[in-house]
Design a protein around this motif. Structure first.
Motif, short mmCIF file in Angstrom:
data_model
loop_
_atom_site.label_atom_id
_atom_site.label_comp_id
_atom_site.label_asym_id
_atom_site.label_seq_id
_atom_site.Cartn_x
_atom_site.Cartn_y
_atom_site.Cartn_z
N ILE A 101 0.75 -1.21 -0.07
CA ILE A 101 0.04 -0.20 -0.07
C ILE A 101 0.88 1.33 0.00
O ILE A 101 1.53 1.63 1.15
CB ILE A 101 -1.04 0.11 1.31
N ALA A 102 0.66 1.88 -1.01
CA ALA A 102 1.72 3.20 -1.28
C ALA A 102 0.86 4.35 -1.91
O ALA A 102 1.20 4.96 -2.70
CB ALA A 102 2.80 3.01 -2.36
N ALA A 103 -0.35 4.41 -1.11
CA ALA A 103 -1.44 5.28 -1.54
C ALA A 103 -1.45 6.53 -1.31
O ALA A 103 -2.16 7.55 -1.49
CB ALA A 103 -2.74 4.72 -1.00
N GLY A 104 -0.14 7.14 -0.34
CA GLY A 104 -0.32 8.48 0.11
C GLY A 104 -1.15 8.83 1.23
O GLY A 104 -1.76 7.94 1.58
N GLY A 105 -0.94 10.03 1.67
CA GLY A 105 -1.68 10.40 2.58
C GLY A 105 -2.94 11.53 2.09
O GLY A 105 -3.02 11.68 0.96
N ARG A 106 -3.59 11.96 3.07
CA ARG A 106 -4.89 12.87 2.53
C ARG A 106 -4.56 14.14 3.57
O ARG A 106 -4.61 14.02 4.87
CB ARG A 106 -5.95 11.94 2.74
N PHE A 107 -4.74 15.24 2.86
CA PHE A 107 -4.53 16.43 3.85
C PHE A 107 -6.12 16.70 4.58
O PHE A 107 -7.25 16.41 4.00
CB PHE A 107 -4.64 17.56 3.05
N ILE A 108 -6.17 16.77 5.96
CA ILE A 108 -7.06 17.17 6.73
C ILE A 108 -7.74 18.48 6.66
O ILE A 108 -7.12 19.52 6.76
CB ILE A 108 -6.82 16.99 8.29
N ARG A 109 -8.86 18.42 6.05
CA ARG A 109 -9.56 19.91 5.72
C ARG A 109 -10.82 19.93 6.53
O ARG A 109 -11.91 20.39 6.19
CB ARG A 109 -10.19 19.79 4.24
N LYS A 110 -10.37 19.90 8.05
CA LYS A 110 -11.64 20.10 8.89
C LYS A 110 -11.75 21.53 9.53
O LYS A 110 -12.95 22.10 10.01
CB LYS A 110 -11.33 19.14 10.02
N LEU A 111 -10.65 22.26 9.33
CA LEU A 111 -10.71 23.63 9.75
C LEU A 111 -12.01 24.52 9.15
O LEU A 111 -11.92 24.26 7.84
CB LEU A 111 -9.52 24.45 9.69
N PRO A 112 -12.85 25.33 9.80
CA PRO A 112 -13.73 26.09 9.02
C PRO A 112 -13.54 27.05 8.19
O PRO A 112 -12.06 27.77 8.41
CB PRO A 112 -14.48 26.76 10.19
N GLY A 113 -13.82 27.00 6.92
CA GLY A 113 -13.13 28.22 5.92
C GLY A 113 -12.07 27.71 5.20
O GLY A 113 -11.28 28.74 4.57
N ILE A 114 -11.79 26.52 5.39
CA ILE A 114 -10.45 26.05 4.63
C ILE A 114 -10.29 26.36 3.22
O ILE A 114 -9.19 26.19 2.61
CB ILE A 114 -9.68 24.63 5.25
N GLU A 115 -11.29 26.44 2.71
CA GLU A 115 -11.61 26.61 1.30
C GLU A 115 -11.15 27.93 0.74
O GLU A 115 -10.97 28.25 -0.45
CB GLU A 115 -12.87 26.34 0.74
N HIS A 116 -10.69 28.57 1.49
CA HIS A 116 -10.27 29.95 1.30
C HIS A 116 -8.65 29.99 1.34
O HIS A 116 -7.86 31.06 1.04
CB HIS A 116 -10.48 31.26 2.50
N ALA A 117 -8.04 28.97 1.74
CA ALA A 117 -6.52 28.79 1.46
C ALA A 117 -6.27 27.98 0.67
O ALA A 117 -6.90 27.34 0.13
CB ALA A 117 -6.14 28.19 3.00
N LEU A 118 -5.10 28.11 -0.12
CA LEU A 118 -4.54 27.33 -1.09
C LEU A 118 -3.67 26.38 -0.47
O LEU A 118 -2.75 26.62 0.37
CB LEU A 118 -3.80 28.10 -2.09
N ILE A 119 -3.52 25.07 -0.68
CA ILE A 119 -2.91 23.99 -0.19
C ILE A 119 -1.91 23.64 -1.03
O ILE A 119 -2.31 22.87 -2.05
CB ILE A 119 -3.76 22.92 0.35
N PRO A 120 -0.53 24.04 -1.08
CA PRO A 120 0.24 23.77 -2.05
C PRO A 120 0.37 22.28 -2.45
O PRO A 120 0.60 21.83 -3.77
CB PRO A 120 1.68 24.54 -1.79
N CYS A 121 0.75 21.32 -1.67
CA CYS A 121 0.87 20.11 -2.11
C CYS A 121 -0.17 19.38 -2.43
O CYS A 121 -0.22 17.82 -2.64
CB CYS A 121 1.47 19.30 -0.79
N GLU A 122 -1.47 19.87 -2.79
CA GLU A 122 -2.53 19.27 -3.20
C GLU A 122 -2.61 18.96 -4.66
O GLU A 122 -3.20 18.15 -5.42
CB GLU A 122 -3.87 19.93 -2.71
N GLY A 123 -1.40 19.65 -5.48
CA GLY A 123 -1.37 19.36 -6.90
C GLY A 123 -0.46 20.49 -7.64
O GLY A 123 -0.52 21.69 -7.07
N ILE A 124 -0.14 20.23 -8.67
CA ILE A 124 0.53 21.25 -9.57
C ILE A 124 -0.33 22.31 -9.84
O ILE A 124 0.23 23.57 -9.97
CB ILE A 124 0.84 20.56 -10.69
#
Length: 375
Positions: A101-124
């Motif tokens: 199993i080399a499926a990688g991790g997943r970022f925890i997006r539980k903080l309210p309003g996190i959609e207003h932040a850019l998460i760099p390692c989510e993709g190119i």
């Protein structure tokens, strides 16, 4: 013919496949992943500065798969059956004799309003979006920060955020726009980057001070708003927010009988064996491993775990006992666009190099090596 199935086509999965063939294992290797290409995310730090373009960081895997005789299944894993001997995917079920199993991790997006932040390692694409937003800003405040998984403090990826912080500062200076900007670094940790070692933390904080970067440390993050970071005891008004939350395991793990840590990762031993499940292995960010508290979630550590797994599978397939333990090791070059800082740590040494332009070019050589290997 016996089958070794690998879930994931990132660094850990590709290294595991390559090492299995180095051990001359004449088994079928099946790789399951929704993407038939490697996205080289470590270099996305250079996209906003125009040093790299997105397409160059996408590596088609056809040549690699052919060279190492790997059967590729373009699908997502959704669960396991029969103690890991069957992988359930959206395209059907696949049986194996060994499962990695080399499926990688997943970022925890539980903080309210996190959609207003850019998460760099989510993709190119996020690297491209950071570049577009920087170009559009004539001035203002840029907030950069990271946090960890509160239930598994080591499940974090802070290094890239230091790099984005310093690279943005250097880029704005290069463009002669820096006087119009305020840059703020924030983290719940009073001394962020502690896994790199105390000398490294001192150096990073001093670098921020030298560059006029403000800090908000040791305060819990309560929420994000469209143009604001709300902390316990303060706020940061921001025109651009970059944030790296902590990591947890892939969501589909909840549909399995895999033993999970408090942080949601797969429990494994020092040989990368999953607890209680014969011939089921885990490498990289999806796993929770024994080791020092500074052990990183990074590609280099994932590679070392994949090397150990390949050796252990080779031992089993030849009728021997698996004995190869993975080596805890941290190698990090914190790039600053115009220079870099090298940090090395293992169970005996913790080396922090001086800030040098040489290390920036060494990081680019490292990128070239990786891309050439997988192309």
């Amino acid at each position: 013919m016996r089958n070794i199935t690998i879930i994931g086509s990132g660094f850990a999965g590709l290294t595991a496949a390559r090492e299995l063939r180095k051990h001359r294992i004449d088994a079928a290797i099946t790789m399951i992943s929704p993407r038939r290409e490697l996205h080289f995310l470590p270099s996305s730090i250079w996209i906003p500065a125009g040093i790299r373009q997105a397409e160059r960081l996408k590596v088609p895997l056809d040549n690699f798969l052919t060279k190492h005789r790997i059967d590729f299944v373009e699908a997502s894993a959704t669960g396991l059956k029969d103690g890991g001997r069957i992988v359930v995917t959206e395209r059907g079920e696949l049986r194996n004799d060994h499962l990695i199993i080399a499926a990688g991790g997943r970022f925890i997006r539980k903080l309210p309003g996190i959609e207003h932040a850019l998460i760099p390692c989510e993709g190119i694409k996020i690297g491209e979006e950071i570049g577009r937003r920087l170009d559009a800003l004539k001035g203002g405040t840029i907030a950069v920060g990271f946090a960890t998984n509160p239930n598994e403090p080591g499940a974090m990826r802070g290094g890239p955020m230091f790099e984005f912080l310093f690279i943005i500062d250097a880029l704005l200076r290069r463009q002669r726009k820096r006087p119009g900007f305020k840059i703020v670094f924030f983290s719940p940790a009073p001394r962020p980057g502690a896994r790199l070692g105390e000398r490294a933390v001192d150096g990073l904080l001093q670098e921020m001070k030298n560059r006029g970067i403000a800090t908000r440390l040791g305060r819990n993050i309560l929420r994000f708003e469209e143009r604001k970071v709300v902390l316990d005891g303060g706020e940061i008004d921001a025109d651009l927010i970059l944030f790296m939350p902590g990591l947890t395991g892939p969501a589909w793990l909840e549909n399995t009988d895999l033993p999970l840590s408090a942080g949601g990762m797969i429990k494994a031993d020092e040989l990368c064996r999953v607890e209680g499940l014969p011939n089921v292995w885990v490498v990289g960010d999806a796993g929770s491993f024994p080791g020092p508290d500074w052990m990183p979630k990074q590609a280099h550590q994932a590679d070392l775990q994949a090397i150990a797994v390949a050796a252990n599978i080779a031992a089993i397939e030849s009728g021997q006992q698996p004995i190869t333990r993975f080596k805890p090791e941290l190698v990090c070059i914190v790039d600053m666009l115009d220079s870099g800082m090298l940090v090395f740590r293992n169970q005996r040494f913790n080396f922090v190099g001086p800030k040098m332009k040489l290390f920036h070019w060494l990081k680019r050589l490292f990128e070239r090596h990786y891309l050439t290997t997988f192309r």
